[in-house]
Structure formats: structure tokens, C-alpha cells
Write an enzyme that holds these catalytic residues in place. Structure first.
Site, PDB file in Angstrom:
ATOM      1  N   TYR A 185      97.360  15.458  45.888  1.00  0.00           N
ATOM      2  CA  TYR A 185      98.164  14.233  45.937  1.00  0.00           C
ATOM      3  C   TYR A 185      99.307  14.387  44.937  1.00  0.00           C
ATOM      4  CZ  TYR A 185      99.073   9.251  46.611  1.00  0.00           C
ATOM      5  OH  TYR A 185      99.654   8.045  46.903  1.00  0.00           O
TER       6      TYR A 185
ATOM      7  N   LYS B  18      87.990  11.374  74.658  1.00  0.00           N
ATOM      8  CA  LYS B  18      88.968  12.439  74.876  1.00  0.00           C
ATOM      9  C   LYS B  18      89.231  13.193  73.574  1.00  0.00           C
ATOM     10  CE  LYS B  18      91.558  14.098  78.175  1.00  0.00           C
ATOM     11  NZ  LYS B  18      92.283  13.202  79.080  1.00  0.00           N
TER      12      LYS B  18
END
Length: 376
Positions: A25, A80
Site C-alpha cells: 500500500y 460464470k
């Protein structure tokens, strides 16, 4: 299985201490951000975008359920996304949009596109789906692929290659009848024509499409100009008299007598789910090869044979789009895996055949490079 959802996003790096946190970060990300700002293509190398697909729906044409809205479409889109990861190692994010106007869908997807390496459109009603895909393909430089159209077409062509071989027929000699002129029916017809199928008659809810028929709209009018060489009119069932192949993509019911009237060595693909146009056991009385979209009968024609490998290739070569040759290559790769094991009950491999996605990816990547749409 579905409670709490079927997917999650695990990290790919460990953050075990302050040093790792500072690298993953702030301040460590600043150098990466600056590099991407200077060279935008690096987003595919230094973020998940290079291996991530957005699975996008507006919930207007979900499976056999119809227009059930974005929230109710989420389980399908999650499924999916699960298959993308299971079969091709691709991250996929289900995104269900609470808008249906073409302009709104296009604008929203285009705004989301920088976070992804490809867009898989899903369960968007026709004819809106055609314009949405066309406009997004024009706007974006990443693959945009409406799986209801192209995944269905690829796997249907692969299965037809196997069925034709099993019955001793050539693609160029086949007379095909397609029931359904929606997204999948139109795409299947176009790809079969590109593959050299002899003649195809397409029917919608009002009967066969033919040049000059009133009330067809832009997409169907264009389709009528390149199909139905004999100029047939009337019903799907009337067109099946003497036909070699029936492909059902409409949810309509077909009488046994219509299948009986087909040519010797007939091929029937009854692909509507959950209820095929005619029960496979009944079709089998008269047809040499029978396929469905269901997993409880032989010869399941399932899109999961196509889209994982197609997107694996597209992401790997950083393709700008998915071309017709890439789709044809995918179908040929799937069909080729059957080999000498071909039989009336085995015209297409299983989606659990570990060879499928790698074979499709290799063939599609080669086609992408040949067509000049690959960036690496």
C-alpha cells in the site's frame, strides 16, 4: 452451495509486517501508479486487470427465466465467474447493472473498463445485445464478448463438426434449420455460414425468415439476406422436411413427426434449457445424433467449453478484440479433441476434459496473432 455466494477474492501476496504493508500500500504503490500513468499499458502487468474479466448483465434475459432484474441475475453471473477461474485461472467479477437503456449500459460498462482486461456480456436481451456489443467493441481496446451469442456459436459449430463426421456428411452439404432468431440463434447462424455450412433457414416466433418478409427489424432482415436460399416460408416444422440438421434455440416445442420427416442420418441439437424442444429420447428414435444443453444426456453443448479458453488467449496476448477467425479456431480446437473416440454419443468433449481450455487458448492465440489483434 449458493449461500454467501460462490466466489471470493483472495490476495496474491502476504502482508505479514510493516515493511510488506508499506510496499503493498502506501508509500510503495506510488512508484507503480506513476509508472502506469506514464505508460498506461503497464496496468496489465502491475495490477489484476491483465487477468481479470468483468461478467456484465442487466438481468433482462437470464437463462430460461427472462427479465428478472439485476439482483436475481447475480447467481448466474457468480457461476460464470466461478467457471472462468475453475477452467482457465482467470479472475472474474460479476457486475449486474440496474439500467437497461442501451446508452446507459454502454456508458456504464465503458466507464468500468479500465479495471479489466476483457468484458464478458451475459444475459442481455435481443436485439439490444447486438447494439450494446457493437458499440462497446468500437469504443474499447479490450475484448468484448457476448457469450450468449459467441460462446454458444463456437460450441455448436464444434459439435456440428463432430456430428457431421459421425454421420459421414460434409458441412457444405448440410441443410440446417435453426429455431430462434435471438442472440444465440443469430450468432450460431452467422458462424455456421462462416464455417461453410451449405444452407440455413432460421425461424422466429412468426415463422421462417426470408427476404422481403415484413416486420423483421434490422438484424433479422440482414440475416434473411444470407440464409434460406430456397426462399422457404411457413413454420419451423415445415422446413424440417428433408433437412439434415435441427438446432433449437427458441424454447419452442417441436413435434416428433417433424423430426421423423428429416433426412436420413439427421442431427438434432435441442439446446433450450431446462426443457429441450423435444425430449432427447424421442428425438433419438429418428435422429442419428442428438445433443442438448443438459448435463444428464450425452453430447452436452455447453458454453463453458469455449469462453474460458477464448478469454485465456485474449488476455495472454492482450488482444484488442475477438475476431471471427478466433471463434472458428476455438470451434476447431474443441472438435479436434474428440479424435478417434468419435461416436453418436460422443461428438464433443466434456467441459471437465482438462485438455479443452489449453487447446482452445493455444488455437485462439495463434488466430489473434495471425489477424493482427494481438499486442504480444
Amino acid at each position: 452451495m449458493h449461500r454467501g455466494g460462490k466466489i471470493h477474492t483472495p490476495p496474491t501476496v502476504e502482508v505479514a509486517d510493516h515493511a510488506a504493508l508499506a510496499m503493498a500500500y502506501t508509500p510503495g504503490v506510488a512508484k507503480v501508479c506513476s509508472a502506469i500513468a506514464e505508460e498506461p499499458h503497464l496496468v496489465s502487468e502491475y495490477t489484476w486487470a491483465g487477468n481479470t474479466v468483468a461478467v456484465v448483465s442487466d438481468g433482462t434475459a437470464v437463462l430460461g427465466l427472462g427479465d428478472i432484474g439485476p439482483g436475481a441475475a447475480m447467481p448466474v453471473m457468480e457461476g460464470k465467474a466461478l467457471l472462468f477461474n475453475r477452467f482457465a485461472g482467470i479472475n472474474a467479477v460479476p457486475i449486474c447493472l440496474d439500467c437497461t437503456a442501451v446508452d446507459d449500459v454502454v456508458r456504464t460498462v465503458a466507464a468500468l473498463a479500465p479495471s479489466f482486461g476483457g468484458i464478458n456480456l451475459e444475459d442481455i436481451s435481443a436485439p439490444r445485445c447486438f447494439e450494446i456489443e457493437d458499440r462497446l467493441r468500437e469504443m474499447l481496446d479490450i475484448p468484448v464478448f457476448h457469450d450468449d451469442q459467441h460462446g454458444t456459436a463456437i460450441v455448436t459449430l464444434a459439435a456440428l463438426r463432430g456430428a457431421a463426421r459421425a454421420t459421414g456428411k460434409g458441412l457444405g452439404d448440410l441443410r440446417v434449420v435453426v429455431a430462434g432468431a435471438g442472440a444465440s440463434g443469430v450468432a450460431v447462424t452467422r458462424l455456421l455460414l462462416d464455417a461453410g455450412v451449405g444452407d440455413i433457414a432460421v425461424a422466429d416466433s412468426k415463422g421462417l425468415l426470408y427476404a422481403g418478409r415484413d416486420g423483421m427489424g434490422k438484424v433479422k432482415t440482414a440475416l434473411a439476406e444470407v440464409t434460406n436460399k430456397a426462399g422457404l416460408s411457413g413454420s419451423t416444422e415445415s422446413a424440417l422436411n428433408g433437412a439434415d440438421v435441427f438446432i433449437g434455440l427458441s424454447g419452442a416445442t417441436i413435434a416428433e413427426s417433424a423430426i421423423e420427416s428429416m433426412a436420413d442420418g439427421a442431427i438434432t441439437f435441442c439446446l433450450s434449457n431446462p426443457d429441450p424442444e423435444i425430449h432427447p429420447e424421442i428425438a433419438r428414435r429418428h435422429a442419428a445424433v442428438v445433443a442438448t444443453g443438459r448435463s444428464d444426456f450425452p453430447n452436452q453443448i455447453n458454453n463453458s467449453l469455449a469462453f474460458p479458453g477464448v478469454f485465456r488467449a485474449a488476455l495472454d496476448v492482450r488482444a484488442r478484440t475477438v475476431t471471427e477467425n478466433m471463434k472458428l479456431a476455438a470451434a476447431d480446437a474443441i472438435a479436434g479433441l474428440v479424435g478417434d473416440d468419435l461416436s453418436a454419443d460422443y461428438i464433443i468433449p466434456s467441459q471437465f476434459d482438462a485438455r479443452v481450455a489449453p487447446a482452445v487458448a493455444a488455437a485462439v492465440a495463434e488466430a489473434a496473432r495471425a489477424d493482427g489483434v494481438a499486442r504480444r
